[in-house]
Motif scaffolding. Sequence first.
Motif, PDB file in Angstrom:
ATOM      1  N   SER A 292     -12.485  -0.709   6.309  1.00 10.03           N
ATOM      2  CA  SER A 292     -11.359  -1.810   5.742  1.00 10.03           C
ATOM      3  C   SER A 292     -10.780  -0.706   4.539  1.00 10.03           C
ATOM      4  O   SER A 292      -9.210  -1.488   4.062  1.00 10.03           O
ATOM      5  N   GLN A 293     -11.006   0.344   4.187  1.00 13.15           N
ATOM      6  CA  GLN A 293     -10.099   0.918   3.078  1.00 13.15           C
ATOM      7  C   GLN A 293      -8.900   1.643   3.797  1.00 13.15           C
ATOM      8  O   GLN A 293      -8.952   2.071   4.852  1.00 13.15           O
ATOM      9  N   ASP A 294      -7.794   1.649   2.788  1.00 15.12           N
ATOM     10  CA  ASP A 294      -6.733   2.094   3.561  1.00 15.12           C
ATOM     11  C   ASP A 294      -6.692   3.732   3.214  1.00 15.12           C
ATOM     12  O   ASP A 294      -7.474   4.256   2.483  1.00 15.12           O
TER      13      ASP A 294
ATOM     14  N   THR B 246     -14.964  -5.299  -7.034  1.00 14.08           N
ATOM     15  CA  THR B 246     -13.448  -5.785  -6.602  1.00 14.08           C
ATOM     16  C   THR B 246     -13.151  -4.604  -5.802  1.00 14.08           C
ATOM     17  O   THR B 246     -12.947  -3.308  -6.190  1.00 14.08           O
ATOM     18  N   GLN B 247     -12.719  -4.767  -4.572  1.00 11.82           N
ATOM     19  CA  GLN B 247     -12.364  -3.810  -3.501  1.00 11.82           C
ATOM     20  C   GLN B 247     -10.798  -3.252  -3.737  1.00 11.82           C
ATOM     21  O   GLN B 247     -10.217  -4.373  -4.304  1.00 11.82           O
ATOM     22  N   PRO B 248     -10.441  -2.246  -3.324  1.00  9.21           N
ATOM     23  CA  PRO B 248      -9.167  -2.142  -3.280  1.00  9.21           C
ATOM     24  C   PRO B 248      -8.181  -3.058  -2.764  1.00  9.21           C
ATOM     25  O   PRO B 248      -6.993  -3.193  -3.024  1.00  9.21           O
ATOM     26  N   SER B 249      -8.503  -3.853  -1.785  1.00  9.40           N
ATOM     27  CA  SER B 249      -7.793  -4.855  -1.260  1.00  9.40           C
ATOM     28  C   SER B 249      -7.694  -6.269  -1.823  1.00  9.40           C
ATOM     29  O   SER B 249      -7.057  -7.213  -1.377  1.00  9.40           O
TER      30      SER B 249
ATOM     31  N   TYR C  94      -5.669   4.457  -7.770  1.00 10.66           N
ATOM     32  CA  TYR C  94      -5.189   3.230  -7.141  1.00 10.66           C
ATOM     33  C   TYR C  94      -3.695   3.259  -7.522  1.00 10.66           C
ATOM     34  O   TYR C  94      -2.973   2.180  -6.960  1.00 10.66           O
TER      35      TYR C  94
ATOM     36  N   LYS D  98      -0.698   2.063  -5.004  1.00 10.21           N
ATOM     37  CA  LYS D  98      -0.654   0.644  -4.655  1.00 10.21           C
ATOM     38  C   LYS D  98       0.584   0.027  -5.297  1.00 10.21           C
ATOM     39  O   LYS D  98       1.386  -0.894  -4.621  1.00 10.21           O
TER      40      LYS D  98
ATOM     41  N   LYS E 289       3.525   0.630  -2.969  1.00  9.60           N
ATOM     42  CA  LYS E 289       3.217   0.016  -1.974  1.00  9.60           C
ATOM     43  C   LYS E 289       3.684  -1.535  -1.916  1.00  9.60           C
ATOM     44  O   LYS E 289       4.478  -2.146  -1.049  1.00  9.60           O
ATOM     45  N   THR E 290       3.241  -2.034  -3.127  1.00 11.82           N
ATOM     46  CA  THR E 290       3.201  -3.431  -3.071  1.00 11.82           C
ATOM     47  C   THR E 290       4.132  -3.989  -4.165  1.00 11.82           C
ATOM     48  O   THR E 290       4.254  -5.317  -4.453  1.00 11.82           O
TER      49      THR E 290
ATOM     50  N   SER F 172      -6.955  -7.900 -10.107  1.00 14.17           N
ATOM     51  CA  SER F 172      -6.803  -6.455 -10.185  1.00 14.17           C
ATOM     52  C   SER F 172      -5.565  -6.042 -10.882  1.00 14.17           C
ATOM     53  O   SER F 172      -4.818  -5.122 -10.572  1.00 14.17           O
TER      54      SER F 172
END
Length: 274
Positions: free
Chosen positions: A221-223, A100-103, A167, A170, A173-174, A109
Motif C-alpha cells: 500500500s506504500q506509494d 500513522t501511515q504515509p497515506s 515525506y 507529498k 503531490k497533494t 499528518s
Amino acid sequence: MTRQDVFDLTDRVIVITGGLGQIGRQFALEFIERGAKVAIFNRSIPDEAILQERFPVASGRVAFFKVDITNKSSIAAGLAALVTRWGVPHVLVNNAGLDTQPSAPPEVSGPFEDFPEEVWREVLEVNMTGTFLCCQVIGGAMAKLGRGSIVNVGSIYGMLSPVQDIYAYKEAKTGKAFVKPVAYCASKSGLYNFTRYLATYWGRKGVRVNILTPSGVRRDSQDAEFQANYCQRMPMGRMAEEDEFNGAAVFLASDASRYMTGSNLVVDGGWTAW
Ligand SMILES: NC(=O)c1ccc[n+]([C@@H]2O[C@H](COP(=O)([O-])OP(=O)(O)OC[C@H]3O[C@@H](n4cnc5c(N)ncnc54)[C@H](O)[C@@H]3O)[C@@H](O)[C@H]2O)c1
C-alpha cells in the motif's frame, strides 16, 4: 550427549499482542513453527475462515483472545482464559501499536502545532499505557513464578527523530505537507526507559525485559516515492520484509538471550548507524 538448542521454544506459551497485524503474525508463525503455543491478544478477532487462512499451519498451537490492551480488565480476562488453557505464559511480546501511515489524512499528518490532542492521547494509550498494563498483568503473573521474557517492540522512530524529508514529496503531490506525527515517536521513545526500568525491577525475579527495534517494513500500500526515499536513506538500500525481525524475536524469547535484560536489539538495515 546431545547439545541443547538454546533457541528451543518447544511448548513455551507466548502471548503476542497485536498478533494479527503485519509483524505480529510473522512472529506468531515463526514461534508456532518452533513448537511454541501462541496466544494472540488482539482488539478484534476476525471469523474462523480468515483465521484459518492466516494461520494455516497452526494445528492447535495458536489461540485467539479478544483483548483490548488499553483495558486492564480485558487483559486480565484474556490471561485468565489463557491460564486455564495452557498455564501462565513464558513470554510476552508487546507488539500491538498504533502508527500513522504515509497515506494518513491531513488532520493527523499536518504540522506539529495542529496535531490533535485526542490522537496524541489515543496513540500514547495503546503504545505506552497498553504495554504498561500488559506488563503489570501478564508480566506480574510471570514474576510470581520467577520466570519469563518480555519483548517490547519499539521503533527506529522511538530512538531517533523521523527524517521528515522522506515525506516532502507529498506536498508537491497533494498540496498539503505531510509531517510524520509526534505521538508515535514520543510513545515509542518512552518504551526504551520503561524497558530498562522493568529489567532492573524484575532483574532478580527471573523476568527479563528487552526491546526490539525494527525499521520500516515494505507494504504494497506504500506509494513508490515513499519507498524510494526511504530506501535512499537506508544504508542497506531496501526496506525490511515483514518476517525479517523473527530471528531477533526468537533470540529474545528463548534461552539464547538468558543473560540479556534491559537491552535494545536493533534490526534496522543500518538506519541508526549514521
Ligand atoms: N510495520 C513497520 O514498518 C514497523 C516499523 C517499526 C516498528 N513497528 C512496530 O511493530 C509493531 C507491529 O507493527 P505492524 O506494522 O505489524 O502493526 P499493524 O498495524 O499491522 O498491527 C497492529 C495490531 O495491533 C492490534 N491492536 C491495535 N490496538 C490494539 C489494542 N488496543 N488492543 C489489542 N490489539 C490492538 C491491531 O488490531 C493489529 O492487529 C508495532 O508496535 C509497530 O509500532 C512497525
